[in-house]
Design a protein around this motif. Structure first.
Motif, short mmCIF file in Angstrom:
data_model
loop_
_atom_site.label_atom_id
_atom_site.label_comp_id
_atom_site.label_asym_id
_atom_site.label_seq_id
_atom_site.Cartn_x
_atom_site.Cartn_y
_atom_site.Cartn_z
N ARG A 119 -3.16 2.34 -24.02
CA ARG A 119 -3.23 3.33 -25.33
C ARG A 119 -2.39 2.57 -26.32
NH1 ARG A 119 -2.06 8.81 -22.20
NH2 ARG A 119 -0.98 7.35 -20.86
N SER A 159 -3.02 0.89 -29.74
CA SER A 159 -2.55 1.34 -30.97
C SER A 159 -1.52 0.51 -31.68
CB SER A 159 -1.66 2.67 -30.59
OG SER A 159 -0.50 2.46 -29.69
N LEU A 214 -11.20 2.60 -24.27
CA LEU A 214 -10.62 3.23 -25.08
C LEU A 214 -11.54 2.65 -26.52
CD1 LEU A 214 -6.60 2.81 -25.13
CD2 LEU A 214 -7.95 4.94 -25.26
N LYS A 249 -18.20 7.38 -30.72
CA LYS A 249 -18.14 8.46 -31.36
C LYS A 249 -18.72 8.36 -32.76
CE LYS A 249 -14.24 11.21 -30.50
NZ LYS A 249 -13.18 12.12 -31.09
N MET A 292 -17.65 11.10 -35.21
CA MET A 292 -16.63 10.98 -36.03
C MET A 292 -15.22 11.32 -35.52
SD MET A 292 -18.67 11.55 -38.81
CE MET A 292 -17.91 12.58 -39.99
N TRP A 293 -14.35 10.46 -35.86
CA TRP A 293 -13.17 10.47 -35.39
C TRP A 293 -12.24 11.41 -35.66
CZ3 TRP A 293 -9.00 11.18 -38.61
CH2 TRP A 293 -9.25 10.90 -39.90
N GLU A 316 -13.40 14.70 -35.78
CA GLU A 316 -13.52 15.88 -34.71
C GLU A 316 -12.62 15.57 -33.63
OE1 GLU A 316 -17.51 17.79 -35.16
OE2 GLU A 316 -17.56 17.86 -33.10
N THR A 317 -11.83 16.50 -33.57
CA THR A 317 -10.80 16.25 -32.22
C THR A 317 -10.62 17.90 -31.79
OG1 THR A 317 -8.71 16.84 -33.29
CG2 THR A 317 -9.40 14.27 -33.26
N ILE A 372 -5.09 7.09 -30.56
CA ILE A 372 -5.51 6.55 -29.32
C ILE A 372 -4.19 7.06 -28.29
CG2 ILE A 372 -5.21 3.91 -28.62
CD1 ILE A 372 -6.76 3.59 -31.21
#
Lengths: 359, 359
Positions: A224, A228, A352, A359, B1-2, B4-5, B231
């Motif tokens: 992560r 990032s 990741l 997605k 879709m990033w 949508e969390t 991330i």
């Protein structure tokens, strides 16, 4: 391939992951070679080494790997110390010496700048591929000499201004050391307190300001943190604490144990051990000495004064008087062989990225 | 879709971006409505508002948007202040009052905890969808009441322990406020200095420790900061400084200008303005008062004492006596309408994700 970045290309490594050049015996040749063999960049923390010790370390690393590796050097500084200040500093350490059953020998440390130049000669003679610097920018003559031999140079910055100075000096890459980082602050311009910039804020601001590739450091412990950092604008990461707890690391067993069991709120930035601010796990020495922090002599004087204390504490297994450097992310530390750590880190980034692609 | 969390779903917003509930007039109804209309979550910074002012603000926001928005409240604390301490604090402010041509009126601030409960009633009565808390965890009765009405609750943490306490209390989400963050530290357990954890280190450690979605805060200013936060394990981000310089923000023009021209090394964490540590741009007031920092009365006493000074300085256009909160990433601040900022942020994340997918 996420791991092909400007930095990994310049450094000729598979993964843009640098094992920080932690000084004081942490970076054993076994650690450096294991990291480089695993596809990351191992780094000898040569800050406190004699030229001879550095030569032996380089030879041992070369015996263990034919992959690129690096050496980290401390740019020397000659502090001004008044006699009274030294006397006072020694007196402040006497109760500690007493607790550890040590003789109250009052040292008069001498700073020998020539060691640095000898270290540079060793780096050149043994054709070390990468040389990184902390605590400032080396003299122009040193930079020219190293560059003439094709050595890849990495500077260290804790502010945008320091990063720009590094770029102007001819560094090929620059580490942006965020405030989360364990060990010594690399600050060399202005006061360090204004240069305690979190990695999340420092990396993009530095990346926007310089053209050389940026290496993110500070609080990076897993996939992560690596991914990032790359998204923030870094082209590589440098990880210290993560490698400190590996099997090959030469950190004292108590130091490893302390990091493995620490929480994020147990580290402090202190200059009590060395005269220069560094982040480590709060222990007895720090608690006892913090009230005198402003009186203590500057680096490397205080470092030399406390050296025997730290050595004695190490022998006695007394964690209260060891300098147990750690970043702010110790909950993510792992006890693994170094190559296994590198492979896991790369695998975590793969996972990741796979998730992002889905997605 | 990033975008949508877990957090965007719970909050019913298009983008997992929360505009921080900055108190003191920054979060105008125009700002909050513009942010919510753009698909992020606007938030009224109600910390210093009377119940009536909050009511008006909510009504104005509702007139401007039918999208979800939030209210941020300060969990009250009743500090113990000795008479001598108050006298001393007033005396320390007299030279400042003199410089600004103010009468040297010595205040005896009274802390009225009932305002908080009145604010909560307003949040319930006007069916505000989201309520966030800073400076601690509200009483159980308040949490129960709000949850019974379906209000989504957000707590604030600066350590893993504080995040766990928030989760246990029933908060639906928790902000992990890294040390880069501008404005007041949300710390409420232990001393704040140990809770200055960089976002890069705090977010993954909090995400590993709690089951509720984590909202990253501190040093996040653009698409790079947003995607890297996701991330690191966050499900949303909260951004204050980024929205402070928008057209709709009610921050003083001098405050906006100071942030827009600041560098990463110009902010400090100070308790001189309010009695509680907060990050802002170093100015005359901070420089003059820092040496007395340990003598100053706690929040909110010092905050009340300096209120007239800050108001007078604002009227006089004197940036040296304004509290100009800012995170450590001011180089990335932008002067834009709020909706344009939200759209650009989302677009930047899209571009970054596109690049990852190409690799």
């Amino acid at each position: 391939m996420w791991h092909e970045t400007k930095a990994s290309i310049i450094l000729s490594v598979q993964f843009p992951i640098i094992q920080a050049g932690m000084a004081g015996g942490v970076t054993t040749p076994e650690l450096v070679a294991a990291v480089s063999n695993a596809g990351a960049l191992g780094m000898i923390g040569a800050g406190y080494m004699t030229a001879d010790a550095l030569k032996s370390a380089i030879q041992a690393v070369k015996a263990g790997t034919n992959k690129p590796f690096g050496v980290n050097l401390f740019v020397p500084e000659i502090p001004k110390v008044k006699d009274g200040e030294l006397q006072r500093a020694n007196e402040l350490l006497d109760p500690v010496r007493e607790k550890l059953g040590m003789e109250k020998v009052h040292m008069k440390p001498a700073v020998d700048v020539s060691v640095f130049f000898e270290q540079v000669e060793i780096v050149i003679r043994y054709q070390v591929p990468v040389c990184s610097f902390t605590f400032g920018i080396p003299p122009e003559s040193v930079i020219k000499k190293l560059k003439a031999r094709g050595t890849i140079l990495i500077g260290t910055a804790t502010t945008v201004e320091e990063a720009i100075l590094n770029e102007k000096s001819g560094m090929d890459l620059v580490v942006a050391q965020g405030s989360e980082a364990g060990g010594h602050r690399g600050s060399f311009e202005g006061d360090f307190a204004h240069a305690m910039i979190g990695t999340m804020a420092l990396v993009p601001q530095v990346a926007d300001a310089v053209s050389i590739p940026v290496i993110a450091a500070g609080g990076i412990m897993d996939g992560r943190g690596i991914l990032s950092s790359l998204i923030l604008g870094a082209e590589a990461v440098q990880m210290g604490t993560a490698f400190l707890t590996t099997a090959e690391s030469g950190a004292h067993a108590l130091h490893k144990k302390a990091v493995l069991s620490a929480t994020e709120d147990r580290t402090v930035v202190t200059s009590t051990f060395s005269g220069k601010p560094a982040r480590g796990i709060e222990n007895g020495f720090i608690r006892e000495m913090t009230e005198y922090e402003k009186e203590l002599p500057p680096y490397p004087i205080q470092n030399i004064l406390t050296q025997e204390i730290r050595k004695t504490a190490a022998k006695q297994g007394n964690a209260d008087y060891l300098a147990m450097w750690s970043g702010q992310n110790p909950r993510l530390s792992r006890e693994l062989p170094a190559d296994e750590l590198v492979h896991r880190l790369a695998g975590e980034v793969d996972v990741l990225i796979g998730r992002i692609k889905e997605k």
